[in-house]
Design an enzyme around this catalytic site. Structure first.
Site, PDB file in Angstrom:
ATOM      1  N   PHE A 116       0.805  -1.223   0.000  1.00 33.71           N
ATOM      2  CA  PHE A 116       0.000   0.000   0.000  1.00 33.71           C
ATOM      3  C   PHE A 116       0.839   1.274   0.000  1.00 33.71           C
ATOM      4  O   PHE A 116       0.351   2.341  -0.368  1.00 33.71           O
ATOM      5  CB  PHE A 116      -0.967   0.001   1.193  1.00 33.71           C
ATOM      6  CG  PHE A 116      -0.385   0.468   2.495  1.00 33.71           C
ATOM      7  CD1 PHE A 116      -0.620   1.756   2.952  1.00 33.71           C
ATOM      8  CD2 PHE A 116       0.366  -0.390   3.288  1.00 33.71           C
ATOM      9  CE1 PHE A 116      -0.113   2.188   4.177  1.00 33.71           C
ATOM     10  CE2 PHE A 116       0.878   0.028   4.503  1.00 33.71           C
ATOM     11  CZ  PHE A 116       0.645   1.322   4.947  1.00 33.71           C
ATOM     12  N   LYS A 117       2.107   1.170   0.382  1.00 32.66           N
ATOM     13  CA  LYS A 117       2.958   2.363   0.402  1.00 32.66           C
ATOM     14  C   LYS A 117       3.100   2.969  -1.001  1.00 32.66           C
ATOM     15  O   LYS A 117       3.348   4.160  -1.149  1.00 32.66           O
ATOM     16  CB  LYS A 117       4.346   2.018   0.964  1.00 32.66           C
ATOM     17  CG  LYS A 117       4.329   1.356   2.339  1.00 32.66           C
ATOM     18  CD  LYS A 117       3.786   2.263   3.404  1.00 32.66           C
ATOM     19  CE  LYS A 117       3.645   1.557   4.745  1.00 32.66           C
ATOM     20  NZ  LYS A 117       4.876   1.328   5.464  1.00 32.66           N
ATOM     21  N   ASP A 118       2.905   2.143  -2.042  1.00 30.62           N
ATOM     22  CA  ASP A 118       2.972   2.669  -3.417  1.00 30.62           C
ATOM     23  C   ASP A 118       1.920   3.740  -3.677  1.00 30.62           C
ATOM     24  O   ASP A 118       2.118   4.626  -4.508  1.00 30.62           O
ATOM     25  CB  ASP A 118       2.754   1.534  -4.436  1.00 30.62           C
ATOM     26  CG  ASP A 118       3.921   0.583  -4.532  1.00 30.62           C
ATOM     27  OD1 ASP A 118       5.065   1.046  -4.425  1.00 30.62           O
ATOM     28  OD2 ASP A 118       3.685  -0.625  -4.707  1.00 30.62           O
ATOM     29  N   THR A 152       7.807   0.755   3.264  1.00 23.84           N
ATOM     30  CA  THR A 152       8.097   2.141   2.903  1.00 23.84           C
ATOM     31  C   THR A 152       9.426   2.244   2.167  1.00 23.84           C
ATOM     32  O   THR A 152       9.547   2.970   1.177  1.00 23.84           O
ATOM     33  CB  THR A 152       8.134   3.042   4.153  1.00 23.84           C
ATOM     34  OG1 THR A 152       6.807   3.198   4.659  1.00 23.84           O
ATOM     35  CG2 THR A 152       8.676   4.426   3.837  1.00 23.84           C
TER      36      THR A 152
END
Length: 523
Positions: free
Chosen positions: A137-139, A172
């Site tokens: 999800f950091k993308d 991250t």
């Protein structure tokens, strides 16, 4: 009559003035530190700085409201939704600048046009946030942050190279490295805990290409890495040294408002898509469960609620490092406990930095109170909020999953639905189920699905069938492809035979010298 007319005229003027002031604030939304409300900066300045000079986090002086309806939003693309949300927060970016950043970020790097698709799993809706370049999800935020940052630098006439300094618990780091690799005018240094991330996570980082990238394994845990990075940001001597060498620090961690704002988007988008798919009706409240480590992802959902998205409960899901669960149950935050290494390493955190933004909010934006609590955390490792502050946490519920419960959630969901989820999503899945049973709350449930099962392949496959225990992660790739009926992501194929490019390691007390060596700064 004359007096009455004058009074009416005065009232109209005051009303008009009030509307003008509100419009002016929206058009020029400023940011202040959680530890000092006196000084404000623009959105672009907050993105550039990352962390406020007093050690606080930047927050908007007020949370803006959406200026479009859900009926309008439900037919919008992800990119159009992103603009509708982000223009409210980043008011010193022009329409052209912001749309350029958005379109540069959310493109073919994602393996689906939806960017963040909704998948119904049993009676729960999974918001899949792992379709970007690094399958986590950091993308969603780190694809756009480099564009926001370089645009912000131009807007503020920055001549120095921007040095992105970041600590990671696994995801991250790779997402930031991928985003900033070979971006002109930037350098990026990522610290991660040696033996504290999955094999896939580590390989994704240490094989990263880019002449401006550096990856360092520290001998310690994520909290050590995060505290060390924060100390470097607060080190005025180092700041001066680097400035003389043509560098200045900024952050890609979720403490940067340029990370947090893009995360608000996908909660707005998810609600609009539930509406479009006729899974809910206009105005219907939903609950949201988020697997939580540093508190940025669930804070973004809270901001989405403040913007006007009909979210009822925000359910904070923890693993066995349940410092946040205990906080929501008792009002006491206490990191003085055993640090547990789990199968959901991105949540193996005892200091949730973004929680400070919520603390500041429930303290009535009292910077002095926030400072007092954060100083207590720094010196004693704990703080306790007031009774009044506790009453302002009614939007939140806490829950946690043990390792056994996480494993069972993966297994049982696969057996009953055929859907394969990663360990972090499994924590959220278990917590959401327990919440429903205990509370009797039958509102529709959205679960933030934060990583691809391919990223934690060993733990996932072992949970599905014990026969896979002990097998090498890469030997399991083809097995997971067959089990999940999904293609192996490019991010996994790329690291199968990639060259190891980063081998630096250091003790926690050597992080400052390591940064100096990497940048070859004059000392």
């Amino acid at each position: 009559e004359g007096i009455k007319r004058a009074a009416r005229s005065s009232a109209v003027y005051r009303s008009f003035g009030k509307r003008m002031n509100e419009e002016d604030r929206r058009m020029n939304l400023l940011y202040k530190s959680t530890r000092n409300a006196e000084h404000t900066v623009t959105a672009s300045q907050a993105i550039l700085k990352g962390l406020a000079e007093d050690g606080g986090l930047f927050v908007p002086v007020e949370i803006p409201k959406l200026d479009v309806t859900m009926e309008d939003l439900k037919s919008m693309s992800y990119q159009d939704t992103a603009y509708a949300v982000m223009k409210q927060f980043l008011t010193d970016f022009t329409e052209e600048e912001l749309k350029h950043c958005i379109n540069s970020a959310y493109d073919s790097k994602f393996d689906t046009e939806a960017i963040a698709p909704l998948v119904k799993v049993g009676d729960t809706y999974h918001l899949e946030l792992f379709h970007g370049a690094t399958i986590a999800f950091k993308d969603m935020a780190l694809s756009i942050l480099p564009h926001l940052l370089t645009t912000a630098a131009k807007k503020n006439d920055v001549k120095n190279d921007i040095v992105i300094l970041t600590a990671t618990s696994g995801d991250t780091g790779k997402a930031a490295l991928a985003g900033f690799a070979d971006v002109p005018g930037t350098r990026i240094i990522v610290f991660y805990p040696k033996n504290g991330v999955s094999k896939v996570q580590e390989l994704q980082m240490v094989t990263q290409k880019g002449d401006n990238t550096a990856v360092v394994a520290i001998h310690g845990n994520f909290d050590n890495a995060q505290s060390g990075v924060k100390a470097l940001f607060e080190d005025k001597e180092l700041e001066k040294e680097l400035a003389e060498a043509g560098y200045q620090f900024s952050s890609a961690n979720s403490i940067n408002i340029g990370r947090l704002v893009p995360q608000v988007v996908y909660y707005v988008y998810a609600y609009a898509k539930l509406l479009e798919n006729e899974e809910i009706v206009t105005g219907e409240e939903i609950n949201v469960t988020v697997p939580t480590g540093n508190f940025g992802n669930i804070l973004a959902a809270y901001y989405a609620k403040q913007m006007g998205v009909p979210i009822a409960k925000l359910i904070c899901a923890s693993n066995e490092n349940k410092v946040l669960y205990d906080f929501f149950k008792t009002g006491k935050y206490d990191r003085n406990r055993e640090f547990v290494l789990t199968s959901s390493p991105s949540m193996d955190i005892l200091i949730s930095s973004n929680l400070e933004r919520l603390i500041y909010t429930i303290a009535g934006q009292d910077a002095k109170k926030d400072r007092e609590l954060m100083e207590a955390l720094k010196t004693t490792g704990a703080y306790e909020i007031t009774e009044d502050m506790k009453t302002k946490l009614k939007d939140f519920e806490g829950g946690y999953a043990t390792e056994a419960e996480t494993k069972a959630a993966i297994h049982d969901t696969y057996v009953s639905t055929g859907y394969v989820m990663d360990t972090h999503t499994a924590v959220a899945s278990h917590v959401s189920s327990v919440y429903r049973k205990i509370s009797g709350d039958d509102k529709k449930m959205l679960v933030a699905s934060t990583a691809s099962p391919y990223k934690f392949i060993g733990s996932v496959m072992t949970a599905i069938d014990g026969k896979y225990a002990g097998m090498d992660d890469f030997a399991l790739i083809d097995e997971l492809e067959k089990t999940s009926a999904t293609e192996v992501p490019d991010a996994i194929n790329e690291i199968r035979n990639a060259e190891i490019r980063h081998t630096l390691e250091c003790d926690v007390n050597r992080m400052k010298d390591t940064v100096r060596d990497i940048l070859k700064a004059e000392v």
